[in-house]
Design a protein around this motif. Structure first.
Motif, PDB file in Angstrom:
ATOM      1  N   PRO A  91      -9.224   3.439  -4.228  1.00 21.78           N
ATOM      2  CA  PRO A  91      -8.984   4.384  -3.064  1.00 21.78           C
ATOM      3  C   PRO A  91      -8.471   3.975  -1.904  1.00 21.78           C
ATOM      4  O   PRO A  91      -8.447   2.524  -1.339  1.00 21.78           O
ATOM      5  N   VAL A  92      -7.642   4.724  -1.175  1.00 16.41           N
ATOM      6  CA  VAL A  92      -7.054   4.126   0.045  1.00 16.41           C
ATOM      7  C   VAL A  92      -7.247   5.095   1.159  1.00 16.41           C
ATOM      8  O   VAL A  92      -7.598   6.417   0.964  1.00 16.41           O
ATOM      9  N   ASP A  93      -6.991   4.828   2.445  1.00 18.61           N
ATOM     10  CA  ASP A  93      -7.225   5.767   3.363  1.00 18.61           C
ATOM     11  C   ASP A  93      -6.018   6.425   3.942  1.00 18.61           C
ATOM     12  O   ASP A  93      -6.188   7.490   4.475  1.00 18.61           O
ATOM     13  N   VAL A  94      -4.813   6.067   3.663  1.00 22.94           N
ATOM     14  CA  VAL A  94      -3.561   6.489   3.920  1.00 22.94           C
ATOM     15  C   VAL A  94      -2.341   6.463   2.988  1.00 22.94           C
ATOM     16  O   VAL A  94      -2.585   5.244   2.331  1.00 22.94           O
ATOM     17  N   VAL A  95      -1.704   7.309   2.601  1.00 28.39           N
ATOM     18  CA  VAL A  95      -0.527   7.325   1.497  1.00 28.39           C
ATOM     19  C   VAL A  95       0.524   7.477   2.330  1.00 28.39           C
ATOM     20  O   VAL A  95       0.701   8.375   2.846  1.00 28.39           O
ATOM     21  N   HIS A  96       1.341   6.643   2.170  1.00 26.81           N
ATOM     22  CA  HIS A  96       2.705   6.563   3.092  1.00 26.81           C
ATOM     23  C   HIS A  96       3.968   6.481   1.951  1.00 26.81           C
ATOM     24  O   HIS A  96       4.201   5.215   1.335  1.00 26.81           O
ATOM     25  N   ALA A 109       1.256  14.452  -6.688  1.00 25.52           N
ATOM     26  CA  ALA A 109       0.112  13.867  -7.256  1.00 25.52           C
ATOM     27  C   ALA A 109      -1.092  14.227  -6.407  1.00 25.52           C
ATOM     28  O   ALA A 109      -2.274  13.963  -6.787  1.00 25.52           O
ATOM     29  N   ARG A 110      -0.934  14.823  -5.230  1.00 25.48           N
ATOM     30  CA  ARG A 110      -1.896  15.478  -4.482  1.00 25.48           C
ATOM     31  C   ARG A 110      -3.052  14.536  -4.025  1.00 25.48           C
ATOM     32  O   ARG A 110      -4.231  14.417  -4.557  1.00 25.48           O
ATOM     33  N   PRO A 111      -2.607  13.464  -3.181  1.00 20.96           N
ATOM     34  CA  PRO A 111      -3.808  12.406  -3.036  1.00 20.96           C
ATOM     35  C   PRO A 111      -4.702  13.047  -2.108  1.00 20.96           C
ATOM     36  O   PRO A 111      -4.633  13.790  -1.297  1.00 20.96           O
ATOM     37  N   ALA A 112      -5.950  12.479  -2.137  1.00 20.43           N
ATOM     38  CA  ALA A 112      -6.974  13.115  -1.071  1.00 20.43           C
ATOM     39  C   ALA A 112      -6.902  12.285   0.079  1.00 20.43           C
ATOM     40  O   ALA A 112      -7.043  12.829   1.229  1.00 20.43           O
ATOM     41  N   ALA A 113      -6.155  11.334   0.246  1.00 22.54           N
ATOM     42  CA  ALA A 113      -5.955  10.591   1.532  1.00 22.54           C
ATOM     43  C   ALA A 113      -4.677  11.488   2.237  1.00 22.54           C
ATOM     44  O   ALA A 113      -3.904  11.935   1.659  1.00 22.54           O
ATOM     45  N   PRO A 114      -4.737  11.305   3.747  1.00 18.18           N
ATOM     46  CA  PRO A 114      -3.420  11.745   4.221  1.00 18.18           C
ATOM     47  C   PRO A 114      -2.106  11.135   3.859  1.00 18.18           C
ATOM     48  O   PRO A 114      -2.382  10.110   3.577  1.00 18.18           O
ATOM     49  N   LEU A 115      -1.145  12.040   3.519  1.00 19.12           N
ATOM     50  CA  LEU A 115      -0.001  11.815   3.297  1.00 19.12           C
ATOM     51  C   LEU A 115       1.063  11.571   4.384  1.00 19.12           C
ATOM     52  O   LEU A 115       1.219  12.626   5.262  1.00 19.12           O
ATOM     53  N   VAL A 116       1.776  10.421   4.720  1.00 18.07           N
ATOM     54  CA  VAL A 116       2.858  10.311   5.748  1.00 18.07           C
ATOM     55  C   VAL A 116       4.028  10.152   4.857  1.00 18.07           C
ATOM     56  O   VAL A 116       4.030   9.585   3.668  1.00 18.07           O
ATOM     57  N   VAL A 117       5.066  10.890   5.028  1.00 15.36           N
ATOM     58  CA  VAL A 117       6.447  10.658   4.399  1.00 15.36           C
ATOM     59  C   VAL A 117       7.437  10.302   5.507  1.00 15.36           C
ATOM     60  O   VAL A 117       7.778  11.107   6.414  1.00 15.36           O
ATOM     61  N   THR A 118       8.301   9.337   5.206  1.00 20.71           N
ATOM     62  CA  THR A 118       9.380   8.916   5.993  1.00 20.71           C
ATOM     63  C   THR A 118      10.851   9.419   5.465  1.00 20.71           C
ATOM     64  O   THR A 118      10.934   8.897   4.091  1.00 20.71           O
ATOM     65  N   TRP A 119      11.368  10.108   6.237  1.00 18.73           N
ATOM     66  CA  TRP A 119      12.783  10.424   5.785  1.00 18.73           C
ATOM     67  C   TRP A 119      13.807   9.278   6.186  1.00 18.73           C
ATOM     68  O   TRP A 119      13.834   9.136   7.432  1.00 18.73           O
ATOM     69  N   HIS A 120      14.398   8.666   5.238  1.00 16.17           N
ATOM     70  CA  HIS A 120      15.217   7.494   5.635  1.00 16.17           C
ATOM     71  C   HIS A 120      16.797   8.049   5.275  1.00 16.17           C
ATOM     72  O   HIS A 120      17.670   7.623   5.993  1.00 16.17           O
ATOM     73  N   LEU A 360       3.119   2.151  13.195  1.00 13.00           N
ATOM     74  CA  LEU A 360       2.470   2.673  11.918  1.00 13.00           C
ATOM     75  C   LEU A 360       0.877   2.386  11.978  1.00 13.00           C
ATOM     76  O   LEU A 360      -0.155   3.552  11.346  1.00 13.00           O
ATOM     77  N   VAL A 361       0.452   1.277  12.454  1.00 14.05           N
ATOM     78  CA  VAL A 361      -1.015   1.065  12.679  1.00 14.05           C
ATOM     79  C   VAL A 361      -1.930   2.117  13.243  1.00 14.05           C
ATOM     80  O   VAL A 361      -2.686   2.691  13.010  1.00 14.05           O
ATOM     81  N   ASP A 362      -1.247   2.321  14.492  1.00 13.69           N
ATOM     82  CA  ASP A 362      -1.963   3.370  15.164  1.00 13.69           C
ATOM     83  C   ASP A 362      -1.820   4.745  14.540  1.00 13.69           C
ATOM     84  O   ASP A 362      -3.188   5.495  14.484  1.00 13.69           O
ATOM     85  N   LEU A 363      -0.733   5.123  13.953  1.00 13.93           N
ATOM     86  CA  LEU A 363      -0.864   6.411  13.170  1.00 13.93           C
ATOM     87  C   LEU A 363      -1.710   6.298  12.056  1.00 13.93           C
ATOM     88  O   LEU A 363      -2.406   7.268  11.851  1.00 13.93           O
ATOM     89  N   TYR A 364      -1.809   5.167  11.109  1.00 17.27           N
ATOM     90  CA  TYR A 364      -2.604   5.204  10.176  1.00 17.27           C
ATOM     91  C   TYR A 364      -3.986   5.357  10.711  1.00 17.27           C
ATOM     92  O   TYR A 364      -4.959   5.978   9.832  1.00 17.27           O
ATOM     93  N   ALA A 365      -4.632   4.650  11.811  1.00 20.45           N
ATOM     94  CA  ALA A 365      -5.976   4.570  12.434  1.00 20.45           C
ATOM     95  C   ALA A 365      -6.159   6.072  12.722  1.00 20.45           C
ATOM     96  O   ALA A 365      -7.323   6.692  12.383  1.00 20.45           O
ATOM     97  N   ASP A 366      -5.250   6.733  13.460  1.00 22.44           N
ATOM     98  CA  ASP A 366      -5.453   8.083  13.723  1.00 22.44           C
ATOM     99  C   ASP A 366      -5.917   9.165  12.537  1.00 22.44           C
ATOM    100  O   ASP A 366      -6.816   9.761  12.452  1.00 22.44           O
ATOM    101  N   LEU A 367      -4.921   8.865  11.612  1.00 28.56           N
ATOM    102  CA  LEU A 367      -5.042   9.709  10.489  1.00 28.56           C
ATOM    103  C   LEU A 367      -6.379   9.609   9.518  1.00 28.56           C
ATOM    104  O   LEU A 367      -7.191  10.379   9.076  1.00 28.56           O
ATOM    105  N   ALA A 368      -6.821   8.252   9.418  1.00 29.51           N
ATOM    106  CA  ALA A 368      -7.891   7.631   8.734  1.00 29.51           C
ATOM    107  C   ALA A 368      -9.203   8.263   9.158  1.00 29.51           C
ATOM    108  O   ALA A 368     -10.196   8.444   8.631  1.00 29.51           O
TER     109      ALA A 368
END
Length: 386
Positions: A91-96, A109-120, A360-368
């Protein structure tokens, strides 16, 4: 990204990427190394071959194979199942997810954790493939909790597609090690004579990079005395067509294949050239300017906001423009020196790898810490209608 800092956040993030031999893989490894160093637990999921090239385990992550090829195939269904199993086992807190291909697999895959996607990257394909990619973009943009764009045009794109939260997240090029060889030794490798210019480009050999334009321009430089030596470092699917083009045009171009000594190549170069149809914050452009190598680049995507007035910007798909820009710089030593100085000054203003990880750490902490759950698609997104 937040008023509070996530420094010291020790949750678990899953980083997902598709097949990569270039910038995305380098970025994920850089992020992995930075996250692990500050106490975050990192699981990387992606193709086994990509892990072999970038060694995410060596950067401190755990790795689970999820085979996502660069282009859609029926095997995507197996990738979705593999990701579900990986997230169920740990189990993870955030999927990126990094990139549209990885983002689509993560959404399905519909993860239970919040999903972040980066457009490169931007979608450049036309026809049926372009339309299908557009539908995938819309679905991913609307299902991601946060959509990150590596350049402002990508942020505008995902906002237009319906992203609820789209943010700029510049991708910092990993810092190159110091050159291991002297300038003279690098130039000797390519038989560059005294006073002969060495022109360098580095990147994946892919149609988007438009190395065909560079080859055609280089063929014209045979009339110079002495003619410049042009080297292109990188591997990819366009190798054979490019090699044939070099031969047919009798261009003074050498295709070097994959190289791990970019710092050395830059130490030996007089000019760096980027001829792409589109880029966000191309890693080689960043590396060249940091190294003080004058840069000629196409004014596309995020390159203008990256380089400012510290590089020569030209139109894409324009052999004449490449030819003129390179000739002008080769004939003007003082201008090359000025661009070298301005390039290093501009590079000093860019976000660093440390800045990227901290954001990114700030973002993950907020989402978690946000229990509202991932964004739900509207009916149009779910059916592919916008």
């Amino acid at each position: 990204m937040s008023a509070r800092s996530g420094a010291g956040w020790q949750g678990t993030v899953a980083l997902l990427l598709a097949s990569s031999t270039g910038g995305v893989g380098q970025h994920v490894r850089s992020v992995t190394r930075g996250l692990v160093a500050q106490g975050t637990s990192v699981l990387v999921c992606g193709p086994a071959a990509t892990d072999k090239q970038f060694d995410f385990v060596g950067a401190g992550a755990r790795f689970t194979p999820v085979e996502i090829p660069a282009s859609p195939t029926p095997a995507d269904a197996r990738a979705v199942l593999a990701l579900r199993r990986a997230l169920a086992a740990e189990p993870v807190d955030v999927v990126h997810a990094h990139g549209l291909r990885a983002g689509l697999v993560a959404v399905l895959a519909r993860p239970a954790a919040p999903l972040v996607v980066t457009w490169h990257n931007a979608v450049l394909a036309g026809g049926l493939r372009g339309r299908l990619s557009g539908l995938a973009e819309r679905l991913v943009a609307r299902r991601a909790r946060v959509a990150l764009g590596a350049s402002s045009d990508l942020v505008a794109r995902v906002t237009a597609l319906g992203a609820a939260d789209a943010r700029l997240a510049p991708v910092a090029a990993p810092t190159l090690p110091p050159p291991r060889r002297r300038r003279a030794a690098v130039r000797a490798e390519f038989a560059v004579t005294p006073g002969q210019p060495l022109i360098l480009s580095v990147g994946r050999l892919h149609p988007q990079k438009r190395y065909d334009v560079l080859v055609d321009a280089a063929a014209r430089w045979r009339d110079r005395t002495p003619p410049p030596v042009v080297v292109i470092a990188g591997s990819g699917p366009a190798y054979l067509p490019l090699a044939a083009r070099v031969s047919a045009a009798r261009a003074p171009v050498t295709l070097l294949g994959h190289r791990t000594d970019v710092a050395d190549l830059l130490a030996g170069a007089d000019l760096a050239v980027v001829t792409s149809d589109w880029e966000a914050r191309q890693l080689f452009a960043q590396e060249a300017m940091r190294a003080g190598v004058p840069l000629v680049a196409t004014g596309v995507g995020g390159l203008p906001e990256l380089v400012g007035d510290a590089a020569v910007l030209i139109p894409s798909d324009d052999v004449d423009a490449v030819d003129r820009a390179v000739r002008d710089l080769l004939d003007d030593e003082s201008r090359r020196a000025d661009l070298a100085r301005r390039g290093t000054e501009r590079a000093a203003t860019w976000p660093t790898e440390t800045d990227t990880v901290a954001a990114l750490v700030d973002l993950y902490a907020d989402l978690a810490g946000d229990a509202t759950g991932p964004a739900a698609p509207d009916a149009g997104a779910a059916t592919g209608r916008g």
